[in-house]
Write a protein that holds these residues in place. Sequence first.
Motif, mmCIF file in Angstrom:
data_model
loop_
_atom_site.group_PDB
_atom_site.id
_atom_site.type_symbol
_atom_site.label_atom_id
_atom_site.label_comp_id
_atom_site.label_asym_id
_atom_site.label_seq_id
_atom_site.Cartn_x
_atom_site.Cartn_y
_atom_site.Cartn_z
ATOM 1 N N ALA A 786 -11.859 42.816 -48.668
ATOM 2 C CA ALA A 786 -10.941 42.404 -47.605
ATOM 3 C C ALA A 786 -10.628 43.569 -46.677
ATOM 4 N N LEU A 787 -10.348 44.744 -47.254
ATOM 5 C CA LEU A 787 -10.080 45.918 -46.425
ATOM 6 C C LEU A 787 -11.329 46.347 -45.647
ATOM 7 N N GLU A 788 -12.474 46.246 -46.280
ATOM 8 C CA GLU A 788 -13.723 46.607 -45.610
ATOM 9 C C GLU A 788 -13.990 45.679 -44.427
ATOM 10 N N TYR A 789 -13.685 44.408 -44.602
ATOM 11 C CA TYR A 789 -13.871 43.450 -43.507
ATOM 12 C C TYR A 789 -12.955 43.808 -42.329
ATOM 13 N N LEU A 790 -11.695 44.124 -42.605
ATOM 14 C CA LEU A 790 -10.779 44.509 -41.535
ATOM 15 C C LEU A 790 -11.269 45.760 -40.820
ATOM 16 N N LEU A 791 -11.805 46.717 -41.586
ATOM 17 C CA LEU A 791 -12.299 47.958 -40.992
ATOM 18 C C LEU A 791 -13.508 47.694 -40.105
ATOM 19 N N PRO A 809 -3.725 45.471 -55.648
ATOM 20 C CA PRO A 809 -4.524 46.704 -55.469
ATOM 21 C C PRO A 809 -4.813 47.075 -54.025
ATOM 22 N N VAL A 810 -4.600 46.154 -53.084
ATOM 23 C CA VAL A 810 -4.861 46.473 -51.684
ATOM 24 C C VAL A 810 -4.041 47.676 -51.240
ATOM 25 N N ALA A 811 -2.787 47.777 -51.702
ATOM 26 C CA ALA A 811 -1.930 48.902 -51.288
ATOM 27 C C ALA A 811 -2.514 50.230 -51.734
ATOM 28 N N TRP A 812 -2.922 50.305 -52.990
ATOM 29 C CA TRP A 812 -3.493 51.556 -53.510
ATOM 30 C C TRP A 812 -4.822 51.864 -52.834
ATOM 31 N N LEU A 813 -5.686 50.854 -52.665
ATOM 32 C CA LEU A 813 -6.981 51.074 -52.030
ATOM 33 C C LEU A 813 -6.828 51.546 -50.594
ATOM 34 N N PHE A 814 -5.867 50.972 -49.897
ATOM 35 C CA PHE A 814 -5.641 51.398 -48.512
ATOM 36 C C PHE A 814 -5.234 52.875 -48.449
ATOM 37 N N LYS A 815 -4.267 53.252 -49.268
ATOM 38 C CA LYS A 815 -3.777 54.626 -49.246
ATOM 39 C C LYS A 815 -4.858 55.621 -49.668
ATOM 40 N N GLU A 816 -5.647 55.238 -50.655
ATOM 41 C CA GLU A 816 -6.595 56.182 -51.226
ATOM 42 C C GLU A 816 -7.941 56.205 -50.512
#
Length: 1137
Positions: A786-791, A809-816
């Motif tokens: 999901a984050l990769e798609y937004l990027l 886990p989206v919060a941790w993945l985004f920050k890291e």
Amino acid sequence: MEMTLHPHRPLCCRTAPGERIRPALGSFNQSFPCCKMSTGVRSVHCIVASSDYSRRRPKKGLGPRTRGNGPKGFSPRPQVGTSTQKKDQNGSEENEQSATSSSVRTSTGILDEAEEHSHGVEDGMDKNMFMENKSETFDNNEDNGQRAEVEYDGDGINSTEKHLAVGCNDEGIEKEKVSNSDGVVTELKNHIIDEPDIEETLLRKEYMDAQEHKRMLEDLAKTNLSSGNIVFVYPQLVRPDQNIEVFLNRSLSSLVNENDVFIMGAFNGWRWKSFTERLQRTNLEGDWWSCLLYIPKEAYEIDFVFFNGGNVYENNDSKDFSVPVEGGMDAPAFEDFMLEEKRKELERLAAEQAERERQAEEERQKEAEKAAIDSDRAQAKLDVEKKRESLQKAMQLAKISEENVWRIEPSAFKSGDRVCLFYNRSFRPLSQATEIWIHGGHNNWIEGLSIVERLLRSDEKDGDWWYAQVSIPDRALVVDWVFADGPPQKAKVYDNNNRLDFHAIVPKSISEELFWVEEEHRIFRKLQEERKLKQEASRRKAEKTACMKAETKERTRKMFLLSQKHIVYTEPLIVQAGTEVTVFYNPSNTVLGGKTEVWFRCSFNRWTHRYGPLPPQKMLPSDVGSYLKVKVKVPLDAYMMDFVFSEKEDGGLFDNKYGMDYHIPVYGGVMKEPPMHIVHIAVEMAPIAKVGGLGDVVTSLSRAVQDLGHTVNIILPKYDCMNLSNVKDFHYTRSFFWSGTEIKVWFGRVEGLSVYFLEPQDGKFSVGCIYGRNDAERFGFFCHAALEYLLQTGSHPDILHCHDWSSAPVAWLFKEHYKQYGLSSAFEWSSPFIILSLEHISLEKQWRILTWPPLYFISFPLSNTSSIVSHTYSKEVSGNPLISPHLHKFHGILNGIDPDIWDPYNDNFIPVNYTSENVVEGKKAAKITLQQKLGLSQSDQPLVGIITRLTVQKGIHLIKHAIWRTIERHGQVVLLGSAPDPRIQNEFVNLSNQLHSSHGDCVRLCLTYDEPLSHLIYAGSDFILVPSLFEPCGLTQLIAMRYGAIPVVRRTGGLYDTVFDVDNDKDRAQIQGLEPNGFSFEGADSSGVDYALNRAISAWYDGREWFYSLCKRVMEQDWSWNRPAMDYIELYYAAKK
């Protein structure tokens, strides 16, 4: 609303017999001289140009001529003439062609001419002071009709020459002429005057004023020339609603070599009424060019530049020229004026849009009506074909009579005739019947039963004959009947001709073709009438539904404002833009309690208003208890009022609502709140991928926030078990790769929401279910994807809203991983926002099965803010080690119910639709239907409904006790639900068997899931029991109130936040802007249940009218997503802050 501003054209000189021409100042605000006509008694001075003046080069005036009507004070004078002038017009035209022309001159040019013959004027203007010019003669008959004319070129800027020819009556007149320095010959004719002193005094004054104006302009030009100024204006003090002259020294500008000079500008920082005008060269010392401008009454500043009509500009070294306007609006007043203009424009645009929508709706209705008519015609034709085929079979069986069975007399009859039908019952099924009846119709029973008569015994001896008088129905081709031993609904034995019925042909009927034509029209008209009745009923119902929704939203809005009245509120409660409001604040209920002073700090539009934060105001005592008050003027462009409180003017201790600030919406402004872009990342969504309540939350919350004007998208896994029938416009959009896996992206609309489906091509979500197949790995991959798609798509949402443990886990993945790779621009003001839907306290067990690090625990601290599904439950779990260090960003917000799914007014699963207005009738009908469906006795008893999952959390031991207690109180119980634990399921199966055998008329346990039955139970129950040991939010009690069933609950979690005991919670309900709505108990034992249940059942028995009013009250309370959506919006802004 800008417009080109034109200067006034210079006034022309025109005259007629009996008139005087003189310099005048009135049209130029006593600043600019011109030629002015005044009707005299007997004397006038006439000016005539010499014949050789047209060959001279005309002087350039100070101001340009404009096209069309100029602003106030600059329009040309109307033509002055008499009837004699009109009569002699043809002769005048000949003289006009031979007359000489003169240049139109502005104030400076006129003054030049006037100065050259000033000595004659100053000597008293005696008629003998001029030289007699015998070569110039005028004929009254030929010249009397001539007039002054002004011509303009096409662009309205350059002016042509003016031809002036004036005729005067020569009776008693001496003709004299004077030449000025330019060679212009001016001839003055003096009538014999009766009042020479008055006329000469007026003329002298006007002349002296003109002289003074000329000297003033010359002085200004010299002063500015010597000072090296490039621009000056006259008058030097510029005021609104007047005309001014703008002067440019071309020789000092970048336009020094340009032949054309224009001014381009606007007012008030280039925001109001733009203009472009041509400048004319003046006769002032230096290379001065000028034009006239009108200053509108709204101006406080003039902004302008000069240019050559092309691309050469003089713009004051890129700073533009600016001249202040005194005595009119200031900048804030102009801002208010502009906002009011914008409001009017928005109203106009809204009216136009409404009209377009109305016209479009009319066209849509016309098209729909046309399509419906075509459909009705087609249906009528189809029905006729079927009936015709059926009637043909009946006509083949039809006879005139049947020997020894039946006959009709007379044998020749037609529709409407009264005939006698005879029947011989001998050897027929009715041979032993005591009564004989005919049940008949026509045209193969086309309109059902239309003939019912009792037969009488006949006197005929040959057989057992009976007869009846019957009327032949209208438009009958065939008469159909059977014989029976009684009337309809009571007959038991029939003679139906061996199931073929009896059929008789109508001999004198209309033609069959004509009948079917008429029948088709009749069916068509009937279909139209039925359709229109249905459409009208549907329209009324839709209008009432929309009206109820609007009223509910309005009540919720007021409740939202009143929910913090114990701390702060406004008068009026609904704040309107452009008005003054009073803010009341009770510091005793806040951290500022006991402070000697309280200061009010305010701004607007989420602290982004152009005024910025207003100066702090010291709050004053009010007449309302311990409340303090302060008055605030709300600007027209406000959509939100923002404020905090402090103990000192310069700060100190603040009450800022725990970091969220106080916000009150403003209505009626010219600006709307800019929408946020919110992206929900979730693994469930109703109705396409629903397992539990999470799917309902994702869909309902997203719809409610979208309805508030924000942009909402949802990212969801594409499961192979997904119900795609509820997805509209479903299509493939693109693919991208992550971690070596191709991921296809699909788009569709679900319940009006934009949804993006991610489908990994390695089959992670093609396992036939949503949960239960290596969930940690699958959902971890989904969060990353999901984050990769937004990027990769360059999306920049304001808020990422993650739901429950599966997308935490989206919060941790985004920050890291993604903040440093470019996605951080999507969260310029906030990191992802996590919602924790904790369903039971031991939620951590879900994370112990994960094969990767417990990102749930890691993600929670990394989110900007988090929520849980009720305020009380957030307190109950605050001791959890995961939550306690971060209580400052942990907020409880209730869930809501979908008012479209749970709507007794439009529910197809209940027998009678109802609202709060007819709740008693609606619930009585539903109770009777429920009792019939489940085999309960249809008696007037209180009915307790229980709809739940049978788990320990739901208080199953309390449920069992409540069933027996209700039976003891002579009530009825209906339970709907099942247990995931087989042992608990078996316990309730045994209990069901026991109760059904011993109390089958008052208890029914339905140990399954049945959606339609749940609707009927909510509608038919008087009470809904929810005795949960703990309940994060709970929807059962909310749905119950929507259907007018009174909740009986245990005081825990969301049950405590939504149900207010009628005996104990009046004050607590009032704080929330509500009224008490149910019964509640504290403990987790049988005595607690008895306390609440006994009071509820007693209220039903002892105060039926009060109970019905309570049902009406709870139906009118809003437990939809209207209020939670507003709370979430505030939370989103707090996250951004």
